[in-house]
Design a protein around this motif. Structure first.
Motif, PDB file in Angstrom:
ATOM      1  N   ILE A  43      48.792  46.266  41.834  1.00 28.84           N
ATOM      2  CA  ILE A  43      49.700  47.358  41.506  1.00 28.84           C
ATOM      3  C   ILE A  43      50.027  48.047  42.819  1.00 28.84           C
ATOM      4  O   ILE A  43      49.124  48.419  43.567  1.00 28.84           O
ATOM      5  CB  ILE A  43      49.032  48.365  40.535  1.00 28.84           C
ATOM      6  CG1 ILE A  43      48.666  47.673  39.215  1.00 28.84           C
ATOM      7  CG2 ILE A  43      49.946  49.563  40.280  1.00 28.84           C
ATOM      8  CD1 ILE A  43      47.833  48.542  38.285  1.00 28.84           C
ATOM      9  N   GLU A  44      51.313  48.176  43.120  1.00 23.83           N
ATOM     10  CA  GLU A  44      51.672  48.819  44.372  1.00 23.83           C
ATOM     11  C   GLU A  44      52.482  50.063  44.098  1.00 23.83           C
ATOM     12  O   GLU A  44      53.380  50.045  43.258  1.00 23.83           O
ATOM     13  CB  GLU A  44      52.455  47.837  45.254  1.00 23.83           C
ATOM     14  CG  GLU A  44      51.546  46.812  45.893  1.00 23.83           C
ATOM     15  CD  GLU A  44      52.284  45.584  46.368  1.00 23.83           C
ATOM     16  OE1 GLU A  44      53.505  45.673  46.568  1.00 23.83           O
ATOM     17  OE2 GLU A  44      51.619  44.536  46.519  1.00 23.83           O
ATOM     18  N   SER A  45      52.119  51.138  44.747  1.00 24.24           N
ATOM     19  CA  SER A  45      52.875  52.367  44.558  1.00 24.24           C
ATOM     20  C   SER A  45      53.004  53.055  45.907  1.00 24.24           C
ATOM     21  O   SER A  45      52.479  52.578  46.913  1.00 24.24           O
ATOM     22  CB  SER A  45      52.143  53.279  43.569  1.00 24.24           C
ATOM     23  OG  SER A  45      51.062  53.906  44.212  1.00 24.24           O
ATOM     24  N   ASP A  46      53.712  54.191  45.921  1.00 20.72           N
ATOM     25  CA  ASP A  46      53.869  54.923  47.173  1.00 20.72           C
ATOM     26  C   ASP A  46      52.558  55.531  47.634  1.00 20.72           C
ATOM     27  O   ASP A  46      52.372  55.863  48.797  1.00 20.72           O
ATOM     28  CB  ASP A  46      54.904  56.047  47.000  1.00 20.72           C
ATOM     29  CG  ASP A  46      56.302  55.460  46.802  1.00 20.72           C
ATOM     30  OD1 ASP A  46      56.453  54.265  47.116  1.00 20.72           O
ATOM     31  OD2 ASP A  46      57.189  56.180  46.325  1.00 20.72           O
ATOM     32  N   LEU A  47      51.654  55.720  46.676  1.00 20.00           N
ATOM     33  CA  LEU A  47      50.426  56.453  47.006  1.00 20.00           C
ATOM     34  C   LEU A  47      49.218  55.562  47.221  1.00 20.00           C
ATOM     35  O   LEU A  47      48.275  55.938  47.895  1.00 20.00           O
ATOM     36  CB  LEU A  47      50.121  57.472  45.887  1.00 20.00           C
ATOM     37  CG  LEU A  47      51.212  58.522  45.689  1.00 20.00           C
ATOM     38  CD1 LEU A  47      50.919  59.377  44.475  1.00 20.00           C
ATOM     39  CD2 LEU A  47      51.330  59.391  46.928  1.00 20.00           C
ATOM     40  N   PHE A  48      49.233  54.406  46.588  1.00 20.46           N
ATOM     41  CA  PHE A  48      48.073  53.512  46.757  1.00 20.46           C
ATOM     42  C   PHE A  48      48.462  52.096  46.370  1.00 20.46           C
ATOM     43  O   PHE A  48      49.476  51.892  45.699  1.00 20.46           O
ATOM     44  CB  PHE A  48      46.901  53.977  45.880  1.00 20.46           C
ATOM     45  CG  PHE A  48      47.185  53.849  44.405  1.00 20.46           C
ATOM     46  CD1 PHE A  48      46.888  52.662  43.719  1.00 20.46           C
ATOM     47  CD2 PHE A  48      47.777  54.893  43.697  1.00 20.46           C
ATOM     48  CE1 PHE A  48      47.169  52.529  42.372  1.00 20.46           C
ATOM     49  CE2 PHE A  48      48.055  54.763  42.348  1.00 20.46           C
ATOM     50  CZ  PHE A  48      47.751  53.587  41.685  1.00 20.46           C
ATOM     51  N   ASN A  49      47.659  51.155  46.805  1.00 22.48           N
ATOM     52  CA  ASN A  49      47.753  49.780  46.303  1.00 22.48           C
ATOM     53  C   ASN A  49      46.451  49.449  45.593  1.00 22.48           C
ATOM     54  O   ASN A  49      45.389  49.908  45.998  1.00 22.48           O
ATOM     55  CB  ASN A  49      47.938  48.785  47.445  1.00 22.48           C
ATOM     56  CG  ASN A  49      49.350  48.806  47.990  1.00 22.48           C
ATOM     57  OD1 ASN A  49      50.188  49.578  47.515  1.00 22.48           O
ATOM     58  ND2 ASN A  49      49.605  47.981  48.986  1.00 22.48           N
ATOM     59  N   LEU A  50      46.578  48.641  44.554  1.00 27.19           N
ATOM     60  CA  LEU A  50      45.381  48.271  43.806  1.00 27.19           C
ATOM     61  C   LEU A  50      45.393  46.765  43.598  1.00 27.19           C
ATOM     62  O   LEU A  50      46.425  46.187  43.273  1.00 27.19           O
ATOM     63  CB  LEU A  50      45.399  49.020  42.471  1.00 27.19           C
ATOM     64  CG  LEU A  50      44.202  48.880  41.525  1.00 27.19           C
ATOM     65  CD1 LEU A  50      44.063  50.150  40.709  1.00 27.19           C
ATOM     66  CD2 LEU A  50      44.367  47.697  40.607  1.00 27.19           C
ATOM     67  N   TYR A  51      44.262  46.130  43.818  1.00 30.03           N
ATOM     68  CA  TYR A  51      44.178  44.678  43.680  1.00 30.03           C
ATOM     69  C   TYR A  51      43.068  44.293  42.717  1.00 30.03           C
ATOM     70  O   TYR A  51      42.024  44.937  42.670  1.00 30.03           O
ATOM     71  CB  TYR A  51      43.902  44.028  45.041  1.00 30.03           C
ATOM     72  CG  TYR A  51      44.952  44.362  46.068  1.00 30.03           C
ATOM     73  CD1 TYR A  51      46.084  43.582  46.196  1.00 30.03           C
ATOM     74  CD2 TYR A  51      44.817  45.486  46.880  1.00 30.03           C
ATOM     75  CE1 TYR A  51      47.058  43.895  47.126  1.00 30.03           C
ATOM     76  CE2 TYR A  51      45.785  45.818  47.805  1.00 30.03           C
ATOM     77  CZ  TYR A  51      46.910  45.019  47.925  1.00 30.03           C
ATOM     78  OH  TYR A  51      47.870  45.342  48.844  1.00 30.03           O
ATOM     79  N   LEU A  52      43.325  43.255  41.951  1.00 33.78           N
ATOM     80  CA  LEU A  52      42.358  42.790  40.947  1.00 33.78           C
ATOM     81  C   LEU A  52      41.967  41.341  41.211  1.00 33.78           C
ATOM     82  O   LEU A  52      42.822  40.471  41.364  1.00 33.78           O
ATOM     83  CB  LEU A  52      43.018  42.848  39.572  1.00 33.78           C
ATOM     84  CG  LEU A  52      42.761  44.070  38.699  1.00 33.78           C
ATOM     85  CD1 LEU A  52      43.757  44.077  37.556  1.00 33.78           C
ATOM     86  CD2 LEU A  52      41.356  44.063  38.158  1.00 33.78           C
ATOM     87  N   PHE A  53      40.681  41.130  41.232  1.00 39.18           N
ATOM     88  CA  PHE A  53      40.129  39.796  41.461  1.00 39.18           C
ATOM     89  C   PHE A  53      39.223  39.488  40.285  1.00 39.18           C
ATOM     90  O   PHE A  53      38.506  40.365  39.815  1.00 39.18           O
ATOM     91  CB  PHE A  53      39.337  39.845  42.762  1.00 39.18           C
ATOM     92  CG  PHE A  53      38.489  38.638  43.088  1.00 39.18           C
ATOM     93  CD1 PHE A  53      38.961  37.650  43.936  1.00 39.18           C
ATOM     94  CD2 PHE A  53      37.196  38.523  42.590  1.00 39.18           C
ATOM     95  CE1 PHE A  53      38.169  36.561  44.273  1.00 39.18           C
ATOM     96  CE2 PHE A  53      36.399  37.427  42.928  1.00 39.18           C
ATOM     97  CZ  PHE A  53      36.889  36.453  43.766  1.00 39.18           C
ATOM     98  N   GLN A  54      39.288  38.274  39.773  1.00 39.79           N
ATOM     99  CA  GLN A  54      38.422  37.957  38.641  1.00 39.79           C
ATOM    100  C   GLN A  54      37.701  36.632  38.858  1.00 39.79           C
ATOM    101  O   GLN A  54      38.293  35.667  39.333  1.00 39.79           O
ATOM    102  CB  GLN A  54      39.238  37.886  37.351  1.00 39.79           C
ATOM    103  CG  GLN A  54      38.374  37.587  36.124  1.00 39.79           C
ATOM    104  CD  GLN A  54      39.132  37.781  34.833  1.00 39.79           C
ATOM    105  OE1 GLN A  54      38.980  38.767  34.137  1.00 39.79           O
ATOM    106  NE2 GLN A  54      39.988  36.825  34.519  1.00 39.79           N
ATOM    107  N   THR A  55      36.425  36.611  38.501  1.00 38.79           N
ATOM    108  CA  THR A  55      35.648  35.380  38.659  1.00 38.79           C
ATOM    109  C   THR A  55      35.697  34.575  37.366  1.00 38.79           C
ATOM    110  O   THR A  55      36.057  35.101  36.312  1.00 38.79           O
ATOM    111  CB  THR A  55      34.175  35.682  38.977  1.00 38.79           C
ATOM    112  OG1 THR A  55      33.539  36.185  37.799  1.00 38.79           O
ATOM    113  CG2 THR A  55      34.056  36.713  40.086  1.00 38.79           C
ATOM    114  N   LEU A  56      35.290  33.324  37.471  1.00 39.06           N
ATOM    115  CA  LEU A  56      35.300  32.445  36.302  1.00 39.06           C
ATOM    116  C   LEU A  56      34.368  32.979  35.214  1.00 39.06           C
ATOM    117  O   LEU A  56      34.553  32.711  34.035  1.00 39.06           O
ATOM    118  CB  LEU A  56      34.863  31.038  36.735  1.00 39.06           C
ATOM    119  CG  LEU A  56      35.240  29.886  35.817  1.00 39.06           C
ATOM    120  CD1 LEU A  56      36.728  29.661  35.851  1.00 39.06           C
ATOM    121  CD2 LEU A  56      34.513  28.616  36.212  1.00 39.06           C
ATOM    122  N   THR A  57      33.359  33.723  35.639  1.00 37.93           N
ATOM    123  CA  THR A  57      32.398  34.270  34.681  1.00 37.93           C
ATOM    124  C   THR A  57      32.862  35.601  34.099  1.00 37.93           C
ATOM    125  O   THR A  57      32.185  36.169  33.253  1.00 37.93           O
ATOM    126  CB  THR A  57      31.038  34.483  35.367  1.00 37.93           C
ATOM    127  OG1 THR A  57      31.270  35.113  36.630  1.00 37.93           O
ATOM    128  CG2 THR A  57      30.319  33.183  35.584  1.00 37.93           C
TER     129      THR A  57
END
Lengths: 174, 169
Positions: free
Chosen positions: B79-93
């Motif tokens: 998620i990218e915005s003017d105030l912050f970026n957010l990243y999501l990583f997910q494992t197979l488990t």
């Protein structure tokens, strides 16, 4: 990493102590080892995935290859042979040509002949496999069918796929 | 985060305003839901052709070369915005790792050199992915191999704390 002989020795003392603790009730010892392995497997799978980036297997056949060629390779530095597939493709054997856990072991059959009939010395491996596969949503049964320690011609672990836990597969994969 | 429950959170930038611990729990729960909805929406749009992504283990088995452990393919990835970026990583488990960054470092670059904008973004993605990979490795060591850690419980490991901090800085 500590050397593999220390590892074999540590495992051996654990098995021997369990035999004493449970008064040579080997069925119980097998169960305890399986439980310990299961708890290790639940955790070890994360290292496996982090290090290899393995994808979800599309077939049980693929699973067998990943276990034998990657999993055993990384953690025990051996490569079991995959074989004895059942007709329905839901069970196979891992044939261990060497077993680092049992390198120095001889079952004390002279003292107690039951030990060669009841104890599966490396049962912990079954637990590890079961635990690790559970975390990637595969419900499997894992057991030893043969062990050279018992005088068999080879050491063989059987894996049987019971169910794919589809409801537990996390959202977001393709 | 596992199954929408937050099990670990750390601020690595002491200068920022903090949320309350409850807010973090809500944020994690919300992201879990949004991620799943994103994945649903994606699947309604039909299968995507993604040639660059090898969805099998053939390469791994053949060459023993490690692949990216991120399995977040169809859910919300960033998620990218003017105030912050957010990243999501997910494992197979099913563990999710979330990284929240300031947007400036990179968005800045993009604006400066529009022609190479996409490349810069990709660069940040790969930096983020590399970080996630390292954090996952660290997690598999210092959390999973701690014999006294109970699975799915909050992580209270000083070792893990310091490793994560060292990695981000």
């Amino acid at each position: 990493m500590p050397n593999s002989e220390l590892f074999a020795l540590t495992y051996g003392s654990t098995v021997a102590q369990l035999c004493r603790d449970f008064n040579n009730d080997y069925q119980e010892v097998n169960q305890q080892l399986d439980k310990m392995g299961y708890n290790i497997g639940l955790r070890l799978i994360e290292e496996f995935l982090a290090k290899t980036g393995a994808r979800r297997c599309q077939t049980f056949k693929e699973t067998s290859e990943v276990i034998a060629k990657i999993g055993f390779k990384i953690f025990l530095n051996i490569q079991p042979i995959v074989g004895n597939w059942s007709q329905d493709g839901k069970s196979f054997s891992l044939i261990l040509t060497e077993n680092p856990l049992a390198e120095f072991v001889e079952l004390p059959v002279a003292q107690d002949p039951n030990v060669a009939k009841e104890l599966w010395y490396s049962q912990i491996l079954c637990g590890v496999l079961r635990g690790a596969l559970h975390m990637v949503q595969l419900d499997v049964d894992v057991w030893f069918t043969k062990d050279v320690l018992r005088g068999d011609d080879q050491t063989e672990i059987k894996l049987k796929l019971l169910k794919i836990l589809k409801d537990e597969v996390p959202a977001g994969e393709d | 985060m596992k199954s929408g429950g937050l099990i670990y959170q750390q601020d690595v930038n002491p200068g920022l305003n903090k949320l309350t611990s409850n807010d973090y729990l809500v944020l994690a729960g919300t992201l879990h839901g949004v991620h799943a909805i994103g994945s649903q929406l994606n699947s309604m749009m039909g299968p995507r052709e993604n040639k660059s992504f090898d969805n099998s283990n053939n390469t791994l088995i053949g060459t023993e070369r490690a692949q990216n452990p991120n399995t977040n393919r169809s859910g919300v990835q960033s998620i990218e915005s003017d105030l912050f970026n957010l990243y999501l990583f997910q494992t197979l488990t099913g563990y999710k790792f979330i990284l929240i960054t300031s947007p400036n470092t990179v968005v800045h670059n993009v604006q400066e050199s529009k022609a190479f904008g996409r490349g810069d973004l990709n660069k940040q993605y790969s930096a983020v992915n590399e970080l996630f990979k390292q954090v996952y490795l660290c997690f598999s060591d210092y959390v999973m191999k701690d014999p006294f850690y109970s699975l799915e419980m909050p992580i209270k490991s000083g070792l893990f704390d310091s490793k994560v901090r060292a990695m981000v800085q």
